[in-house]
Design a protein around this motif. Structure first.
Motif, PDB file in Angstrom:
ATOM      1  N   ALA A 136      31.310  39.488  41.448  1.00 21.73           N
ATOM      2  CA  ALA A 136      29.994  40.033  41.770  1.00 21.73           C
ATOM      3  C   ALA A 136      28.873  39.132  41.258  1.00 21.73           C
ATOM      4  CB  ALA A 136      29.850  41.432  41.175  1.00 21.73           C
ATOM      5  N   GLN A 137      29.143  38.401  40.175  1.00 23.14           N
ATOM      6  CA  GLN A 137      28.157  37.460  39.655  1.00 23.14           C
ATOM      7  C   GLN A 137      28.156  36.135  40.428  1.00 23.14           C
ATOM      8  OE1 GLN A 137      25.913  38.133  37.113  1.00 23.14           O
ATOM      9  NE2 GLN A 137      26.729  40.203  37.364  1.00 23.14           N
ATOM     10  N   GLY A 138      29.151  35.966  41.310  1.00 20.52           N
ATOM     11  CA  GLY A 138      29.254  34.719  42.061  1.00 20.52           C
ATOM     12  C   GLY A 138      29.926  33.604  41.290  1.00 20.52           C
ATOM     13  N   TRP A 139      30.778  33.956  40.309  1.00 25.74           N
ATOM     14  CA  TRP A 139      31.357  32.965  39.408  1.00 25.74           C
ATOM     15  C   TRP A 139      32.812  32.611  39.711  1.00 25.74           C
ATOM     16  CZ3 TRP A 139      29.351  35.727  34.370  1.00 25.74           C
ATOM     17  CH2 TRP A 139      27.959  35.596  34.299  1.00 25.74           C
ATOM     18  N   LEU A 140      33.396  33.159  40.749  1.00 20.96           N
ATOM     19  CA  LEU A 140      34.767  32.816  41.111  1.00 20.96           C
ATOM     20  C   LEU A 140      34.759  31.854  42.300  1.00 20.96           C
ATOM     21  CD1 LEU A 140      36.527  36.310  40.875  1.00 20.96           C
ATOM     22  CD2 LEU A 140      36.513  34.482  39.164  1.00 20.96           C
ATOM     23  N   CYS A 141      35.587  30.818  42.205  1.00 17.97           N
ATOM     24  CA  CYS A 141      35.697  29.828  43.290  1.00 17.97           C
ATOM     25  C   CYS A 141      34.310  29.341  43.704  1.00 17.97           C
ATOM     26  CB  CYS A 141      36.447  30.418  44.487  1.00 17.97           C
ATOM     27  SG  CYS A 141      38.120  30.990  44.111  1.00 17.97           S
ATOM     28  N   LEU A 142      33.611  28.776  42.744  1.00 12.78           N
ATOM     29  CA  LEU A 142      32.252  28.305  43.001  1.00 12.78           C
ATOM     30  C   LEU A 142      32.180  27.316  44.161  1.00 12.78           C
ATOM     31  CD1 LEU A 142      31.102  27.746  39.298  1.00 12.78           C
ATOM     32  CD2 LEU A 142      30.182  29.445  40.860  1.00 12.78           C
ATOM     33  N   TRP A 143      33.277  26.619  44.412  1.00 15.62           N
ATOM     34  CA  TRP A 143      33.321  25.597  45.456  1.00 15.62           C
ATOM     35  C   TRP A 143      33.418  26.196  46.861  1.00 15.62           C
ATOM     36  CZ3 TRP A 143      37.756  26.882  47.790  1.00 15.62           C
ATOM     37  CH2 TRP A 143      38.740  27.507  47.012  1.00 15.62           C
ATOM     38  N   ALA A 144      33.762  27.472  46.981  1.00 20.32           N
ATOM     39  CA  ALA A 144      33.987  28.085  48.293  1.00 20.32           C
ATOM     40  C   ALA A 144      32.695  28.104  49.106  1.00 20.32           C
ATOM     41  CB  ALA A 144      34.534  29.504  48.137  1.00 20.32           C
TER      42      ALA A 144
END
Length: 387
Positions: free
Chosen positions: A50-58
């Motif tokens: 929800a914070q946008g911190w997973l798989c930043l490269w996606a």
């Protein structure tokens, strides 16, 4: 005072402040619960998503921010370790498993797998290690038999991170009889024939759930094959440099925290009428560790920049992993020693850190394997000299 880190820009430090504030306010207090139950909660991955911190490269069309700058992942990992626990393996999800999807999945596969990974609804792990193979990935026994529209996968894996709470696993399996003839397959936990074995109890890292996985006639659709079914070994070799860089980031971040914890302790703890830090031996050891930490950080930061530029060599990554994991071990050991009897007690953080650190010289390739890679790069070692 740590040496200035010139590779980070204002945007990275703003991101650090954002991450630090959020972790302090929302996640630090969860660590005792994580340690007691042996894993983070699924909601913690969703919170990061929800914070946008997973798989930043996606890319944005898959739900991600499209940030291809490992410095952000480095900052995120450093703050996670400082304010929560080194066993929160979101970095394995995003930067160990994720690159296989990023590099070898088709656009259609990415559309299926990435949105859940980015949101945290799908937790990812990678299944390579087997009970009798260890670091010798070319000798794995799990097999994937080509049945036309699907592959039939049979075998077992062990020491799998995110193995208990994971939903999607990139599984390495033999596709032929030649050594190293391996394919990579996306197996989801709802496939018939997939099962989890023991939730493995470990010396340290209780927060990082580790499990055995079993595959009994698992029908994996051909659409879940990543790339060429015979080139999985080459794919794994291609992704190992980033994996080892991330491992080095974790080790050094953990070492930096252990140093700070110990420095505060030796300044406050009294012995023979003076602070423990006033003794010359304590001062000299801490000074030496401070210099080594700063030197290692400068080298690692340069490796991060080389990785961003697609110029990081396997030897560079191996050296970073070797240097940082060995230094991590030295720092936590000194930390326990300077804490004295208190360092052996669970109520002191350095006790947890000492146990958590030991695996770093083993996973992602042992220190001995790292030395072998570096040696071969120098034209040394039995294999290199025999040709």
């Amino acid at each position: 005072m740590a040496f200035p880190r010139m590779h980070l820009e204002h945007e990275h430090e703003m991101f650090r402040s954002q991450v630090r504030r959020f972790l302090q306010q929302n996640m630090s207090a969860k660590v005792p619960k994580w340690r007691a139950q042996g894993h983070v909660d699924r909601e913690d991955f969703r919170t990061f998503g929800a914070q946008g911190w997973l798989c930043l490269w996606a890319e944005e069309n898959f739900g991600g921010p499209g940030i291809r700058d490992i410095r952000y992942d480095q900052v995120l990992q450093e703050e996670t370790i400082r304010w929560t626990d080194i066993g929160f393996f979101h970095n394995a999800h995003s930067m160990l498993v994720g690159p296989y999807i990023d590099s070898f999945a088709t656009p259609a596969q990415k559309a299926r797998f990435l949105p859940g990974a980015v949101s945290g609804a799908t937790i990812m792990g990678i299944a390579m290690t087997e009970p009798d193979t260890g670091s010798d990935l070319a000798a794995i026994r799990t097999r994937a038999e080509d049945r036309g529209d699907h592959f039939l996968v049979n075998g077992a894996k062990t020491f799998i991170s995110n193995g208990i709470i994971g939903d999607l696993f990139v599984v390495a399996a033999r596709t032929g009889d030649k050594r190293g003839q391996i394919g990579l397959f996306v197996v989801t936990s709802d496939m018939p024939g997939f099962s989890r074995g023991r939730h493995l109890r470990k010396m340290g890292m209780p927060v990082q759930d580790t499990a055995e996985l079993r595959f009994e006639d698992v029908r994996v659709p051909r659409d879940n094959l990543l790339g060429d079914p015979g080139r999985g070994f080459a794919y794994m070799a291609e992704c190992l440099a980033v994996e080892r860089t991330m491992s080095a980031i974790s080790s050094l971040a953990h070492a930096q925290v252990a140093f700070d914890v110990t420095l505060e302790f030796v300044k406050q703890r009294q012995a023979f009428g003076q602070p423990v830090g006033a003794f010359q031996n304590t001062s000299f050891v801490m000074a030496d560790l401070r210099a080594r930490l700063d030197a290692a950080q400068a080298y690692l930061d340069q490796c991060v920049m080389l990785s961003n530029a697609a110029r990081l060599t396997p030897e560079d990554a191996a050296a970073a992993k070797l240097l940082c994991s060995e230094l991590q071990g030295a720092v936590v050991d000194a930390g326990v020693q300077f804490h004295g009897g208190a360092g052996y007690m669970d109520e002191y953080e350095i006790s947890h850190m000492f146990r958590d650190a030991r695996i770093a010289r083993i996973y992602a390739g042992t220190s001995e394997i790292m030395k072998g890679i570096i040696g071969r790069g120098l034209g040394l070692g039995e294999r290199a000299l025999r040709g």
